[in-house]
Scaffold this motif. Structure first.
Motif, PDB file in Angstrom:
ATOM      1  N   ARG A   1       0.830  -1.207   0.000  1.00 24.42           N
ATOM      2  CA  ARG A   1       0.000   0.000   0.000  1.00 24.42           C
ATOM      3  C   ARG A   1       0.865   1.257   0.000  1.00 24.42           C
ATOM      4  O   ARG A   1       0.567   2.225  -0.699  1.00 24.42           O
ATOM      5  CB  ARG A   1      -0.938   0.004   1.212  1.00 24.42           C
ATOM      6  CG  ARG A   1      -1.996  -1.098   1.175  1.00 24.42           C
ATOM      7  CD  ARG A   1      -3.168  -0.763   2.091  1.00 24.42           C
ATOM      8  NE  ARG A   1      -2.735  -0.447   3.450  1.00 24.42           N
ATOM      9  CZ  ARG A   1      -2.594  -1.334   4.423  1.00 24.42           C
ATOM     10  NH1 ARG A   1      -2.836  -2.615   4.183  1.00 24.42           N
ATOM     11  NH2 ARG A   1      -2.222  -0.957   5.639  1.00 24.42           N
ATOM     12  N   LEU A   2       1.935   1.234   0.793  1.00 17.89           N
ATOM     13  CA  LEU A   2       2.784   2.421   0.886  1.00 17.89           C
ATOM     14  C   LEU A   2       3.504   2.689  -0.432  1.00 17.89           C
ATOM     15  O   LEU A   2       3.532   3.829  -0.918  1.00 17.89           O
ATOM     16  CB  LEU A   2       3.802   2.242   2.014  1.00 17.89           C
ATOM     17  CG  LEU A   2       4.788   3.399   2.230  1.00 17.89           C
ATOM     18  CD1 LEU A   2       4.039   4.705   2.461  1.00 17.89           C
ATOM     19  CD2 LEU A   2       5.730   3.093   3.388  1.00 17.89           C
ATOM     20  N   ILE A   3       4.106   1.655  -1.026  1.00 19.82           N
ATOM     21  CA  ILE A   3       4.837   1.838  -2.290  1.00 19.82           C
ATOM     22  C   ILE A   3       3.895   2.305  -3.389  1.00 19.82           C
ATOM     23  O   ILE A   3       4.203   3.239  -4.152  1.00 19.82           O
ATOM     24  CB  ILE A   3       5.545   0.536  -2.695  1.00 19.82           C
ATOM     25  CG1 ILE A   3       6.641   0.189  -1.681  1.00 19.82           C
ATOM     26  CG2 ILE A   3       6.148   0.653  -4.103  1.00 19.82           C
ATOM     27  CD1 ILE A   3       7.200  -1.203  -1.833  1.00 19.82           C
ATOM     28  N   ASN A   4       2.720   1.689  -3.485  1.00 12.82           N
ATOM     29  CA  ASN A   4       1.762   2.074  -4.519  1.00 12.82           C
ATOM     30  C   ASN A   4       1.264   3.501  -4.303  1.00 12.82           C
ATOM     31  O   ASN A   4       1.106   4.270  -5.270  1.00 12.82           O
ATOM     32  CB  ASN A   4       0.586   1.100  -4.538  1.00 12.82           C
ATOM     33  CG  ASN A   4       0.989  -0.289  -5.029  1.00 12.82           C
ATOM     34  OD1 ASN A   4       1.899  -0.432  -5.844  1.00 12.82           O
ATOM     35  ND2 ASN A   4       0.308  -1.320  -4.545  1.00 12.82           N
ATOM     36  N   ALA A   5       1.029   3.859  -3.059  1.00 11.45           N
ATOM     37  CA  ALA A   5       0.536   5.217  -2.774  1.00 11.45           C
ATOM     38  C   ALA A   5       1.587   6.252  -3.103  1.00 11.45           C
ATOM     39  O   ALA A   5       1.290   7.282  -3.713  1.00 11.45           O
ATOM     40  CB  ALA A   5       0.148   5.313  -1.299  1.00 11.45           C
ATOM     41  N   LEU A   6       2.848   5.992  -2.734  1.00 12.79           N
ATOM     42  CA  LEU A   6       3.916   6.942  -3.031  1.00 12.79           C
ATOM     43  C   LEU A   6       4.091   7.111  -4.537  1.00 12.79           C
ATOM     44  O   LEU A   6       4.295   8.231  -5.034  1.00 12.79           O
ATOM     45  CB  LEU A   6       5.231   6.464  -2.402  1.00 12.79           C
ATOM     46  CG  LEU A   6       5.336   6.564  -0.886  1.00 12.79           C
ATOM     47  CD1 LEU A   6       6.610   5.891  -0.388  1.00 12.79           C
ATOM     48  CD2 LEU A   6       5.304   8.033  -0.451  1.00 12.79           C
ATOM     49  N   SER A   7       4.007   6.017  -5.274  1.00  7.95           N
ATOM     50  CA  SER A   7       4.165   6.084  -6.729  1.00  7.95           C
ATOM     51  C   SER A   7       3.044   6.898  -7.379  1.00  7.95           C
ATOM     52  O   SER A   7       3.271   7.640  -8.339  1.00  7.95           O
ATOM     53  CB  SER A   7       4.204   4.689  -7.330  1.00  7.95           C
ATOM     54  OG  SER A   7       5.319   3.969  -6.857  1.00  7.95           O
ATOM     55  N   LYS A   8       1.818   6.759  -6.842  1.00 10.71           N
ATOM     56  CA  LYS A   8       0.680   7.469  -7.415  1.00 10.71           C
ATOM     57  C   LYS A   8       0.693   8.954  -7.041  1.00 10.71           C
ATOM     58  O   LYS A   8       0.277   9.807  -7.835  1.00 10.71           O
ATOM     59  CB  LYS A   8      -0.624   6.828  -6.944  1.00 10.71           C
ATOM     60  CG  LYS A   8      -0.868   5.457  -7.555  1.00 10.71           C
ATOM     61  CD  LYS A   8      -2.156   4.842  -7.005  1.00 10.71           C
ATOM     62  CE  LYS A   8      -2.382   3.450  -7.593  1.00 10.71           C
ATOM     63  NZ  LYS A   8      -3.609   2.798  -7.032  1.00 10.71           N
ATOM     64  N   LEU A   9       1.167   9.253  -5.838  1.00 10.33           N
ATOM     65  CA  LEU A   9       1.148  10.642  -5.381  1.00 10.33           C
ATOM     66  C   LEU A   9       2.307  11.454  -5.939  1.00 10.33           C
ATOM     67  O   LEU A   9       2.229  12.684  -6.019  1.00 10.33           O
ATOM     68  CB  LEU A   9       1.193  10.680  -3.848  1.00 10.33           C
ATOM     69  CG  LEU A   9      -0.053  10.159  -3.110  1.00 10.33           C
ATOM     70  CD1 LEU A   9       0.220  10.095  -1.619  1.00 10.33           C
ATOM     71  CD2 LEU A   9      -1.253  11.045  -3.409  1.00 10.33           C
ATOM     72  N   THR A  10       3.388  10.790  -6.344  1.00 10.88           N
ATOM     73  CA  THR A  10       4.562  11.493  -6.855  1.00 10.88           C
ATOM     74  C   THR A  10       4.320  11.925  -8.291  1.00 10.88           C
ATOM     75  O   THR A  10       3.783  11.146  -9.103  1.00 10.88           O
ATOM     76  CB  THR A  10       5.793  10.574  -6.792  1.00 10.88           C
ATOM     77  OG1 THR A  10       5.946  10.076  -5.456  1.00 10.88           O
ATOM     78  CG2 THR A  10       7.050  11.308  -7.203  1.00 10.88           C
TER      79      THR A  10
END
Length: 435
Positions: free
Chosen positions: A423-432
């Motif tokens: 969840r964290l990796i996917n969220a960071l990738s989407k928010l960046t």
């Protein structure tokens, strides 16, 4: 399973793919599966050498599975269980993460025959491969769009053997690597605001050939003339090839002050000289010279489609800034490109086809843009030795943190996964912001 001789002139195709590396061959195979007439031009003759670490992460293995290429161990595919990390006097062994999106193993296969296997797979599925076709430039129409290429026939030593020939198609795919002369000829220069790496490697005969973990060295130590330990620039690897040799190499990013200012081959020799004698990494067991290659990272050439020219793999700067991996993304971009192109050719009019082809730019940014932006920031951080030393010293003892870093750096988060790290990796990738 035959290939077309370069002297047999091929005038037209639906798509021309320039370069039969992993990206070009994957693109050609998928396009041929979709029923398109594909011409795959390769300037060298197989089998041929290519500077690479030869290690395939589970992300790359997934692409082999998608292509339908079998990888049994009896055929020389060497499986590995994960990554062994060495630094700050510690060794940490991590298995590849287990999830539904990626196989739980990696592979090692030398580029000497890996690329040939992929090219012949494209031929098996209907692509026409022409070896010894050295593309010399684009053919463009009045609007400046590419409509074909010129090429000279060359022998195994790269010597010209025939006249310049023309190959024409309404779409050309550049899969001609980091230098991508075709992209440059079409006005697509590299971006200076993207990371670039240099890697050197060689092979040594060694009892470590059958190691079932890829090995990553976060620190490279050597001895100065007085016998004092000195930290060298860069990061190293040791991959067992399974044929009695180990692939040993190192990489340096342009975010490091040492980039372009040191003799990389000398750094390699000094580092290897500190290794245990029983590993037999020395000049006497070296099976070929130390060779180097550039690693174009983080989408350093854009747009990925314009004016009839579509970029895949290294030509589009698709190497992962986190770990220098290029093969997985070359094949992945080839799969995406083929899907877009097949849908474009299904359109009845030129305007509709062009709209679909333009969507390739959006697709690549959606798939990898945010992740590559994170990788650019990471590359900046690890280019600072003092910061990296602190990260290594305090990060390696924390196994949970390092498992997260392995998943992040190898881009193995499960899409839609419920685990905290996914969840964290996917969220960071989407928010960046996209690269």
């Amino acid at each position: 399973m035959s290939t077309t001789n370069v002297d047999s002139r091929v005038d037209t195709a639906d798509v021309i793919v320039v370069g039969a590396g992993p990206g070009g061959s994957a693109t050609a195979a998928y396009l041929a599966m979709a029923g398109l007439d594909v011409l795959l031009l390769e300037k060298t003759h197989f089998p041929r050498e290519k500077v690479c670490g030869d290690g395939l992460t589970p992300r790359a293995v997934r692409e082999l599975v998608n292509l339908g290429i079998p990888t049994p161990e009896e055929d020389g595919w060497i499986r590995n269980k994960g990554l062994r990390i060495i630094g700050a006097g510690m060794r940490l062994q991590l298995d590849w993460p287990e999830n539904s999106a990626f196989p739980p193993y990696g592979l090692v296969r030398t580029r000497m025959d890996f690329d040939d296997i992929l090219a012949q797979h494209a031929v098996k599925n209907g692509a026409r491969l022409i070896q010894g076709a050295n593309v010399t430039g684009p053919i463009t129409d009045a609007r400046g769009s590419i409509i074909g290429v010129t090429a000279k026939a060359v022998d195994e030593k790269g010597r010209a053997t025939g006249e310049t020939q023309e190959y024409r198609a309404p779409l050309v795919v550049a899969a001609d690597g980091n230098s991508s002369r075709l992209s440059l000829a079409m006005g697509r220069e590299k971006r200076d605001d993207r990371p670039m790496g240099v890697a050197v490697r060689t092979y040594y005969t060694s009892p470590r050939s059958d190691d079932d973990y890829l090995e990553s060295w976060l620190e490279l130590w050597a001895k100065d003339p007085s016998g004092k330990d000195v930290l060298l620039p860069g990061y190293g690897w040791i991959f067992g090839v399974g044929d009695g040799t180990s692939n040993v190499g190192l990489g340096i990013l342009n975010t490091s002050k040492a980039f372009g200012n040191v003799d990389y081959k000398d750094v390699m020799r000094r580092w290897v000289a500190t290794m245990p004698e029983e590993w037999t990494y020395n000049d006497d067991t070296m099976t070929q010279p130390i060779r180097g290659a550039a690693l174009p990272m983080g989408f350093n050439r854009q747009p990925h489609y314009a004016d009839g020219l579509l970029l895949v793999g290294d030509s589009g700067g698709m190497v992962n800034p986190f770990n220098g991996e290029g093969i997985a993304y070359a094949m992945e971009s080839g799969r995406t490109a083929a899907e877009v192109v097949a849908h474009a050719f299904a359109r009845a009019d030129a305007a509709g086809r062009e709209r679909v082809l333009q969507s390739y730019n959006t697709r690549m940014k959606q798939d990898l843009g945010g992740y590559y932006t994170l990788g650019r920031h990471f590359a900046t951080i690890i280019g600072q030795p003092d910061v990296m030393r602190v990260i290594t010293r305090y990060g390696l003892p924390r196994t949970t943190l390092m498992k997260f870093m392995l998943k992040a750096m190898a881009n193995l988060a499960e899409p839609g996964g419920r685990g905290a790290s996914d969840r964290l990796i996917n969220a960071l990738s989407k928010l960046t912001p996209d690269a």
